[in-house]
Design a protein around this motif. Structure first.
Motif, mmCIF file in Angstrom:
data_model
loop_
_atom_site.group_PDB
_atom_site.id
_atom_site.type_symbol
_atom_site.label_atom_id
_atom_site.label_comp_id
_atom_site.label_asym_id
_atom_site.label_seq_id
_atom_site.Cartn_x
_atom_site.Cartn_y
_atom_site.Cartn_z
ATOM 1 N N PHE A 195 -11.449 16.708 -4.463
ATOM 2 C CA PHE A 195 -11.074 17.780 -5.379
ATOM 3 C C PHE A 195 -10.654 17.175 -6.713
ATOM 4 O O PHE A 195 -9.813 16.286 -6.750
ATOM 5 N N HIS A 227 0.835 -1.201 0.000
ATOM 6 C CA HIS A 227 0.000 0.000 0.000
ATOM 7 C C HIS A 227 0.873 1.255 0.000
ATOM 8 O O HIS A 227 0.666 2.179 -0.789
ATOM 9 N N GLY A 242 -7.560 6.006 -6.505
ATOM 10 C CA GLY A 242 -8.621 6.908 -6.039
ATOM 11 C C GLY A 242 -9.159 6.486 -4.689
ATOM 12 O O GLY A 242 -9.605 7.295 -3.888
ATOM 13 N N LEU A 255 -4.816 21.834 0.287
ATOM 14 C CA LEU A 255 -3.552 21.891 -0.453
ATOM 15 C C LEU A 255 -2.833 23.211 -0.217
ATOM 16 O O LEU A 255 -1.644 23.328 -0.434
ATOM 17 N N LEU A 286 -9.855 14.780 2.673
ATOM 18 C CA LEU A 286 -10.455 13.791 1.789
ATOM 19 C C LEU A 286 -11.164 12.700 2.593
ATOM 20 O O LEU A 286 -12.276 12.296 2.273
ATOM 21 N N GLN A 329 -1.528 13.713 -3.574
ATOM 22 C CA GLN A 329 -2.164 14.413 -2.457
ATOM 23 C C GLN A 329 -3.677 14.374 -2.581
ATOM 24 O O GLN A 329 -4.386 14.196 -1.609
ATOM 25 N N ILE A 330 -4.148 14.524 -3.827
ATOM 26 C CA ILE A 330 -5.584 14.580 -4.050
ATOM 27 C C ILE A 330 -6.275 13.260 -3.715
ATOM 28 O O ILE A 330 -7.389 13.253 -3.224
ATOM 29 N N VAL A 331 -5.592 12.136 -3.965
ATOM 30 C CA VAL A 331 -6.237 10.863 -3.657
ATOM 31 C C VAL A 331 -5.965 10.426 -2.216
ATOM 32 O O VAL A 331 -6.345 9.333 -1.811
ATOM 33 N N GLY A 332 -5.312 11.283 -1.452
ATOM 34 C CA GLY A 332 -5.189 10.992 -0.022
ATOM 35 C C GLY A 332 -3.876 10.369 0.400
ATOM 36 O O GLY A 332 -3.789 9.801 1.487
ATOM 37 N N VAL A 333 -2.846 10.475 -0.451
ATOM 38 C CA VAL A 333 -1.535 9.998 -0.019
ATOM 39 C C VAL A 333 -0.916 11.087 0.854
ATOM 40 O O VAL A 333 -0.898 12.256 0.469
ATOM 41 N N ASP A 334 -0.455 10.724 2.036
ATOM 42 C CA ASP A 334 0.214 11.681 2.911
ATOM 43 C C ASP A 334 1.649 11.823 2.392
ATOM 44 O O ASP A 334 2.517 11.029 2.724
ATOM 45 N N ARG A 342 -4.447 18.276 6.877
ATOM 46 C CA ARG A 342 -3.719 17.744 5.729
ATOM 47 C C ARG A 342 -4.719 17.327 4.657
ATOM 48 O O ARG A 342 -5.832 16.914 4.977
ATOM 49 N N PRO A 343 -4.294 17.397 3.366
ATOM 50 C CA PRO A 343 -5.210 17.026 2.279
ATOM 51 C C PRO A 343 -5.824 15.633 2.460
ATOM 52 O O PRO A 343 -7.004 15.438 2.168
ATOM 53 N N ASP A 344 -5.036 14.677 2.951
ATOM 54 C CA ASP A 344 -5.597 13.324 3.091
ATOM 55 C C ASP A 344 -6.656 13.262 4.193
ATOM 56 O O ASP A 344 -7.590 12.480 4.119
ATOM 57 N N TYR A 385 -7.346 5.128 -2.337
ATOM 58 C CA TYR A 385 -6.134 4.858 -1.540
ATOM 59 C C TYR A 385 -6.435 4.787 -0.043
ATOM 60 O O TYR A 385 -5.821 4.027 0.689
ATOM 61 N N LEU A 386 -7.403 5.584 0.393
ATOM 62 C CA LEU A 386 -7.717 5.601 1.827
ATOM 63 C C LEU A 386 -8.609 4.431 2.243
ATOM 64 O O LEU A 386 -8.829 4.187 3.422
ATOM 65 N N VAL A 387 -9.141 3.712 1.243
ATOM 66 C CA VAL A 387 -9.976 2.541 1.546
ATOM 67 C C VAL A 387 -9.083 1.312 1.476
ATOM 68 O O VAL A 387 -8.441 1.070 0.468
#
Lengths: 291, 247
Positions: free
Chosen positions: B83, A165, B103, B53, B77, A181-186, B72-74, B105-107
């Motif tokens: 966005f 991951h 898309g 951002l 989200l 960043q937009i898809v949530g990667v720190d 933070r952006p994450d 990534y957090l799941v």
């Protein structure tokens, strides 16, 4: 013909180690757009680390490499957090990081010279002077082990980037930082981990250097020049490019060394650098810079 | 209380001047909102502030009662605000499928991801055909569809879309707007849209904010705003004239 094949063997053995050295550098560039001038200085630091471990405990440098990996990873992550967030928002980020890592290279060299002196060192495991033969060819054992270790580490790196991951996050950041960043990667975390990985790879390469070549603190300038030409050739930020570039140039320089003279072999790297910048500035596997 | 509340936002880049000087606005749940205004009005900057951002120099962003400012952006989200930036920002060397997986990534749950992917691909059938193609080989319209589809993978509560028609042929832009209309009107998603093609943007929107020189000048129902004399005079003069000129 036999002689030519022998040269290819020796070149490839060396190229594998170059590839390991260059991979850390190219990962850092890919993730953070940082050209880490101090990478080779940390390789030398890794060599000293392994050397003193070997000298004080008799630990084989290949096992020393396994110790160097986590130690250098943590060192890298801490160093990143301490130094880089200060310049991150700067509109002149690239220039700042070149200056910062240039300074780091000088400082590391200075500290190593102060504490370890400038004399040549080398670890001397039994296999350093051995070689094995097959048919009419010979393979120096030390270089063979070094290649093997490099391949194992590079495969681990590739598997990490491809299947985990966090690895997905690293690759995403390499391809497009904003999108990551937009898809949530720190990206701060990814950058810290990448810097740690880059440093761990430098430490590991240093362990291999410790028995392959005699080393001393100021040696790193020579290495970084070669490494920079390798990653430019492969395409900045391309791991595959760095590996292919490293092995290719190592083989060519082995030929030059054998048939023209050892003095000319470093010229291969700089010559290749000139040619690639003239003909294909984005490198073999790089992309045109996006604005 | 509005779903997303901006209060006194001031923002700019680096050591540069303020791009957004003072913006307060409310984004209501289930509505499609369109931010309009001339170039340099601060529309995209405002979206970047909400997305985390760009940290604002002053002001607060509150989403669903929770402060988002400085997150933070994450984290933003994860809260449900996503966005879609104007230059699409795909992962060029990853396949369409890998982009969609990114898309989410957090799941972490693979089954959930596959499930969502099926639903998203139903909305954008072309992506199913292209699923093993690398993103950089897609056409502009396909890339925009992938960009929207990737954002949907997180199942956002609010979707901010910056200039979806940018660089697209008119026909392709119309297709994209059909999708946006479906997201808003049919699926009841909350949308905040920035669009240079004002008429297209307003046609799919319920409410509109007019920005100029970094602050909000005016707001009102989207279908009435083009006819408002203030808007016509101040910002859309040339555009409105062009619309009336027989072609």
């Amino acid at each position: 013909m036999t002689q030519a094949i022998q040269v290819v063997i020796l070149g490839t053995l060396l190229g594998g180690v170059y590839a390991l050295m260059a991979s850390g550098l190219t990962i850092l560039f890919g993730v953070m757009r940082v050209v880490n001038i101090s990478h080779a200085a940390f390789i030398i630091l890794g060599a000293f680390f392994t050397f003193f471990l070997w000298e004080s405990t008799g630990l084989d440098p290949l096992l020393g490499m396994l110790v160097a990996l986590p130690v250098f990873f943590i060192f890298g992550a801490v160093l990143y957090r301490a130094l880089f967030p200060r310049v991150e928002g700067s509109p002149r980020f690239s220039e700042m990081t070149v200056l910062l890592t240039f300074g780091l290279a000088f400082m590391t060299e200075g500290l190593m010279t102060y504490f370890f002196t400038g004399i040549f060192r080398q670890t001397a495991p039994s296999y350093r002077v051995e070689a094995f033969e097959f048919g009419s060819f010979y393979v120096p054992t030390a270089q063979f082990y070094a290649l093997l270790a490099s391949v194992v580490l590079l495969v681990c790196l590739w598997a990490f980037l491809t299947y985990t991951h966090t690895g997905y996050g690293v690759r995403a950041t390499m391809q497009n930082r904003m999108a990551a960043q937009i898809v949530g990667v720190d990206v701060r975390r990814v950058s810290t981990i990448s810097f740690g990985i880059g440093m761990a790879l430098a430490g590991a390469a240093g362990a291999l250097v410790s028995f392959l070549f005699p080393f001393f603190p100021a040696r790193h300038w020579q290495w970084i020049a070669i490494l920079l030409s390798l990653i430019v050739l492969g395409g900045l930020g391309s791991l595959k490019g760095a590996v292919i570039g490293a092995i290719g140039l190592a083989v060519i320089s082995a030929f030059v060394s054998r048939y023209i003279g050892p003095v000319w072999s470093p010229m291969v790297f700089y010559g290749a650098l000139f040619i690639i910048l003239l003909v294909r500035p984005q490198g073999l596997f790089g992309h045109q810079a996006r604005v | 209380m509005a779903l997303l509340e901006l209060r006194g936002i001031r923002a700019g880049y680096g050591i540069g001047p303020d791009i957004v000087t003072d913006v307060s606005l409310d984004v209501e749940a289930g509505r499609t909102h369109c931010l309009i205004g001339p170039n340099g009005a601060g529309k995209s900057t405002l979206l970047k502030v909400i997305a985390g951002l760009l940290p604002p120099r002053a002001g607060t962003v509150v989403f669903d009662g929770q402060p988002l400012t400085g997150r933070r952006p994450d984290r933003v989200l994860a809260g449900g605000v996503c966005f879609v930036p104007q230059d699409r920002n795909l992962f060029p060397e990853m396949t369409v499928k890998e982009n969609l997986v990114m898309g989410a990534y957090l799941v972490r749950d693979r089954a959930v991801i596959n499930n969502r992917m099926e639903r998203v691909v139903e909305m954008f059938p072309i992506l199913a055909e292209r699923s093993h193609q690398v993103a950089q080989t897609l056409s502009g319209g396909e890339q925009q569809q992938l960009s929207l589809a990737r954002a949907l993978m997180i199942e956002p509560k609010v979707m901010m879309i910056d200039e979806p028609s940018l660089g697209l042929a008119p026909q392709v832009a119309t297709q994209i707007f059909d999708v946006i209309k479906r997201l808003g009107a049919d699926m009841g998603m909350t949308l905040l849209l920035v669009e240079q093609n004002v008429r297209m943007g307003l046609a799919v929107s319920d409410w509109s904010f007019v920005l100029d020189l970094g602050s909000k000048r005016f707001e009102g129902p989207a279908d009435a705003i083009l006819d408002d004399p203030r808007i016509r005079d101040l910002y859309l003069g040339r555009l409105a004239e062009r619309r009336e000129r027989p072609t």
